[in-house]
Enzyme design. Structure first.
Site, mmCIF file in Angstrom:
data_model
loop_
_atom_site.group_PDB
_atom_site.id
_atom_site.type_symbol
_atom_site.label_atom_id
_atom_site.label_comp_id
_atom_site.label_asym_id
_atom_site.label_seq_id
_atom_site.Cartn_x
_atom_site.Cartn_y
_atom_site.Cartn_z
ATOM 1 N N ARG A 1 0.842 -1.206 0.000
ATOM 2 C CA ARG A 1 0.000 0.000 0.000
ATOM 3 C C ARG A 1 0.878 1.257 0.000
ATOM 4 N NH1 ARG A 1 -4.491 0.451 4.651
ATOM 5 N NH2 ARG A 1 -2.699 0.989 5.921
ATOM 6 N N GLU B 1 -16.175 5.836 5.519
ATOM 7 C CA GLU B 1 -15.317 5.197 6.524
ATOM 8 C C GLU B 1 -15.312 6.084 7.751
ATOM 9 O OE1 GLU B 1 -11.168 4.975 5.389
ATOM 10 O OE2 GLU B 1 -11.239 6.900 4.363
ATOM 11 N N LYS C 1 -2.698 6.797 0.969
ATOM 12 C CA LYS C 1 -2.491 7.092 2.392
ATOM 13 C C LYS C 1 -1.435 8.192 2.493
ATOM 14 C CE LYS C 1 -2.201 4.788 6.852
ATOM 15 N NZ LYS C 1 -3.335 5.504 7.465
HETATM 16 N N1 PMP Z 1 -9.297 4.524 7.132
HETATM 17 C C1 PMP Z 1 -8.450 5.499 7.465
HETATM 18 C C2 PMP Z 1 -8.753 6.890 7.035
HETATM 19 C C3 PMP Z 1 -7.285 5.204 8.202
HETATM 20 O O1 PMP Z 1 -6.432 6.179 8.528
HETATM 21 C C4 PMP Z 1 -7.051 3.880 8.621
HETATM 22 C C5 PMP Z 1 -5.830 3.562 9.446
HETATM 23 N N2 PMP Z 1 -4.700 3.341 8.628
HETATM 24 C C6 PMP Z 1 -7.972 2.883 8.251
HETATM 25 C C7 PMP Z 1 -9.088 3.242 7.511
HETATM 26 C C8 PMP Z 1 -7.759 1.451 8.634
HETATM 27 O O2 PMP Z 1 -6.722 0.894 7.882
HETATM 28 P P1 PMP Z 1 -5.795 -0.264 8.449
HETATM 29 O O3 PMP Z 1 -6.678 -1.411 8.805
HETATM 30 O O4 PMP Z 1 -4.872 -0.574 7.330
HETATM 31 O O5 PMP Z 1 -5.088 0.283 9.648
#
Ligand code: PMP
Length: 292
Positions: free
Chosen positions: A52, A184, A151
């Site tokens: 990622r 989200e 990200k």
């Molecule tokens: N959405 C956002 C905006 C985030 O910052 C995160 C944390 N990285 C997640 C979802 C969850 O992703 P992950 O399971 O990879 O931590």
């Protein structure tokens, strides 16, 4: 407090981990990052996190000055140098120092930072009793403008929403897309359970492809519980049997109230509990070993 921080190929004391004020990560939030965890001396899903990270860097036209294998090694060495078995790892790659203009060509070398430290977990009562969340007025970034699947260090959108949750006195908040679909949370993905089926918003709505969400999908398939990535509105969450959040820090967190509406019977749901239990098992056995 971390003993050593990885900065551009070296492990340095935290007080020596300094970057330029002309770094475009500071000036413009120009860069990418990852939040990763190690459990029981193993880095969980490191491959997926690095995938990622490199994808995000590729999208923003940034060449990370380490190969994926070198980065994997750097992460493992940073955890080892701090003698940690269970920790949170923050991996940041900024555009690097340049001049005051936007042009990334003036930034010849990205800055690579790896911080491994103990994490501040959600208190146990959140898992025992469940979370209350709100819907934030701040809409999630539109994927047509800045796709949330990158990200990037530009987290202001999430921070604006986070401030709303702080003001409301709740630990997380749901962010909608500009069309009003559930996208989200400020730092977590969201799932709802209705009549034994699980729904989560598709990536096309504008959200991050969470690694914990991907593990959750694998667990649901293993459990033969149907799961679909489909758009839904907040009303679907209000009337769901269960709602839960997924994220590296939160793991699988039950939600028992959304905008003052009780979810299910107001207690953490059975499917949520089972997923968390299985997630915990997986984290204890899987991962890239730090100590050989
Ligand atoms: N959405 C956002 C905006 C985030 O910052 C995160 C944390 N990285 C997640 C979802 C969850 O992703 P992950 O399971 O990879 O931590």
């Amino acid at each position: 407090m971390a003993k050593y921080i990885y900065l551009n190929g070296e492990l340095v004391a935290p007080e020596d981990a300094k970057i330029s004020v002309l770094d475009h990560g500071v000036l413009y939030g120009d860069g990418v990052f990852e939040g990763i965890r190690a459990y029981n001396g193993r880095v969980f899903r490191l491959d997926q996190h690095l995938h990622r990270l490199y994808d995000s860097a590729h999208v923003i036209h940034m060449q990370i000055p380490l190969s994926v294998a070198e980065m994997e090694q750097a992460v493992v060495e940073t955890v080892r140098a701090n003698a940690l078995r269970d920790c949170y790892i923050r991996l940041v790659v900024t555009r690097g120092p340049g001049d005051l203009g936007l042009d990334p060509r003036r930034c010849p070398r990205p800055t690579v930072i790896i911080i491994a430290d103990s994490i501040e977990l959600y208190p146990q009562r959140y898992y025992d009793e469940g979370l209350h969340v709100i819907t934030c007025a701040t809409r999630r970034n539109s994927p047509e403008a800045l796709d949330p699947s990158i990200k990037s260090l530009n987290y202001l959108n999430n921070i604006m929403a986070k401030i709303e949750t702080v003001q409301a006195g709740v630990p997380e908040g749901i962010m909608l897309s500009s069309e009003g679909y559930v996208a989200e949370c400020t730092g977590d993905n969201i799932f709802v359970v209705q009549h034994g089926e699980v729904l989560t918003p598709p990536m096309s709505v504008g959200n991050l492809a969470g690694i914990t969400a991907q593990v959750t999908m694998e667990i649901l398939r293993e459990m033969d519980i149907p799961v679909a990535a489909e758009n839904f509105r907040i009303l679907t969450a209000y009337t769901a049997d269960e709602v839960f959040l997924t994220g590296t820090a939160a793991e699988i967190a039950p939600v028992v109230q959304v905008d003052g509406r009780k979810i299910g019977d107001g207690k953490p749901g059975e499917i949520t509990r089972k997923i968390h239990e299985r997630f915990h098992q997986i984290t204890q056995i899987e991962g890239t070993p730090v100590y050989g």
